[in-house]
Design an enzyme around this catalytic site. Structure first.
Site, PDB file in Angstrom:
ATOM      1  N   HIS A 306       0.847  -1.186   0.000  1.00 38.39           N
ATOM      2  CA  HIS A 306       0.000   0.000   0.000  1.00 38.39           C
ATOM      3  C   HIS A 306       0.883   1.236   0.000  1.00 38.39           C
ATOM      4  O   HIS A 306       1.934   1.258   0.634  1.00 38.39           O
ATOM      5  CB  HIS A 306      -0.927   0.009   1.226  1.00 38.39           C
ATOM      6  CG  HIS A 306      -2.042   0.993   1.149  1.00 38.39           C
ATOM      7  ND1 HIS A 306      -1.881   2.328   1.437  1.00 38.39           N
ATOM      8  CD2 HIS A 306      -3.349   0.836   0.802  1.00 38.39           C
ATOM      9  CE1 HIS A 306      -3.041   2.950   1.287  1.00 38.39           C
ATOM     10  NE2 HIS A 306      -3.948   2.072   0.895  1.00 38.39           N
ATOM     11  N   ASP A 363      -7.818  -4.235  -0.548  1.00 36.80           N
ATOM     12  CA  ASP A 363      -8.373  -4.552  -1.871  1.00 36.80           C
ATOM     13  C   ASP A 363      -8.331  -6.053  -2.147  1.00 36.80           C
ATOM     14  O   ASP A 363      -9.214  -6.589  -2.821  1.00 36.80           O
ATOM     15  CB  ASP A 363      -7.608  -3.795  -2.956  1.00 36.80           C
ATOM     16  CG  ASP A 363      -7.707  -2.296  -2.791  1.00 36.80           C
ATOM     17  OD1 ASP A 363      -8.834  -1.798  -2.733  1.00 36.80           O
ATOM     18  OD2 ASP A 363      -6.667  -1.631  -2.693  1.00 36.80           O
TER      19      ASP A 363
END
Length: 429
Positions: A306, A363
């Protein structure tokens, strides 16, 4: 430690104050830099700019911390209730009993779309992407409720917020059913927020879908964990559009368009595409992992790592447990979900990824859960919109209340032709 910073250019020097946030973040206030020196700061992705002061969400990417209004995300998901978290984000405190009941009643009352608006869906082709439909219909809401914008906005703000948070479910469900050629299902006032959405998605006139409590909890979790994430692309878009004093519906419609981008809200779609690629290519998970380690292979491990978190994404840690509960509950036989679980296990055991802190992110798990519930891939980003809406509303509201608000107006470094070079070009032509 000094409480100012100096910028020196040529023989001149300017002094600017240091401002400090409640968690110790420090920033140089260069709001007068251009008027003082004629210089501007250059940072194309705004990565080193604090564009506002905000009391809504705090992130510490190095330590893997996420808090809404000072409350750790881990505390807010113990008994997941998206409606309560939405109130917390927008109004700054956990709702009292009367506030909670009033807001729930507003959500129930506002779940229906005006019948004329419902007919708008007929004008979209069945192949229209649900995000395009969602953005258009959010923007269209302001056509049907002009009275909400003709009065003092702060008086009507709770009603406007409930209007949007409630109707986004109906818009999303209708967009999905339109794409499938299915009849529209009206909201059921007896159902809670997430159960009602699932009902509108999956029920048939002759067979009502009843959400399993485990699935309802998982959807609450997903919406809560997506509800806000500080100054990301779509939230910044809502703020920029709102800075012109555009209404809330128009500002959030712009946020939908920003979220649609593959580098933002489309990340969980990319995870599913990766899993499909592994399946179609008849690769083993081990083979794909090895390819992902090779820089020139063009093979990426989607859903890992991330930009903000340099540690385990705290949202992913929560969703991981929920993901395994959902899969165990549903007992689905799906080759892509099997590949996802194998990929998760292999990557977490591989020093190449763990040493680089490339852990599964939100995600990765959200895509798996959405697929398990039965939501098609092209609806994933719409689900993100439903979750993120309270955050957008909170930021729009916070900015609107700021007495120092000015319309956003970034600067640029011009690199085009000068009058002289333009004249030379004209002579050559």
């Amino acid at each position: 430690m000094t409480d100012f910073a100096s910028i020196k250019y040529g023989e001149k020097e300017w002094i600017y104050p240091i401002i400090e946030g409640s968690e110790g973040e420090r920033a140089i206030d260069i709001s007068e830099l251009r008027s003082d020196s004629g210089l501007v700061a250059y940072d194309p992705s705004y990565s080193n700019f604090a564009v506002c002061k905000s009391a809504i969400t705090y992130i510490d990417g190095e330590s893997g911390i996420l808090r809404y209004r000072g409350i750790p995300i881990e505390e807010l998901v113990k008994r997941p209730d998206f409606v309560e978290v939405a109130w917390l984000l927008i109004f700054g405190h956990k709702p009292e009993k009367d506030e909670r009941e009033r807001f729930r009643k507003r959500l129930t009352k506002n779940a229906h779309l005006p019948e004329r608006m419902r007919h708008h869906f007929e004008g979209f082709p069945a192949t229209a992407h649900p995000m395009a439909v969602t953005s258009a219909m959010i923007n269209a809401l302001s056509c049907f409720y002009p009275e909400l914008f003709n009065s003092e906005w702060d008086v009507e703000f709770e009603e406007i917020s409930a209007e949007l948070i409630s109707k986004i479910r109906t818009i999303a469900a209708y967009a999905y059913r339109r794409s499938k050629g299915l009849p529209y299902i009206y909201p059921d006032p007896k159902l809670r927020y997430c159960a009602n959405f699932l009902h509108m998605l999956f029920s048939m006139p002759y067979d009502q879908y009843v959400a399993d409590p485990e699935i309802e909890d998982a959807l609450n979790l997903l919406f809560i964990l997506h509800a806000d994430h500080e100054q990301n692309c779509s939230t910044s878009t809502v703020r920029i559009v709102g800075s012109s004093q555009a209404n809330l519906f128009a500002s959030c419609a712009a946020g939908v368009c920003a979220l649609w981008g593959r580098l933002h809200g489309g990340a969980n779609v990319a995870v599913m595409e990766m899993l499909q690629q592994i399946h179609d290519g008849e690769l083993t998970v081990k083979q794909y992992i090895e390819k992902a380690k090779q820089k020139d292979s063009g093979c990426k491990l989607m859903g890992f790592g991330h930009r903000i978190y340099k540690n385990y994404d705290p949202r992913a840690r929560i969703l991981k447990a929920s993901c395994h509960r959902v899969l165990q509950k549903l007992q689905i036989s799906d080759p892509l979900l099997d590949i996802a679980l194998q990929l998760e296990e292999a990557a977490l055991e591989d020093p190449y990824f763990t040493e680089r802190k490339l852990y599964p992110n939100v995600d990765f798990y959200s895509g798996i859960i959405f697929r398990a519930i039965g939501i098609p891939t092209d609806m994933f980003t719409v689900m993100f919109v439903i979750g993120r809406l309270p955050g957008w509303i909170a930021h729009w509201h916070e900015q609107r209340e700021d007495p120092t608000l000015r319309i956003a107006r970034p600067r640029q470094i011009y690199t085009g032709p000068t009058p002289t070079s333009g004249q030379n070009c004209a002579e050559k032509i």
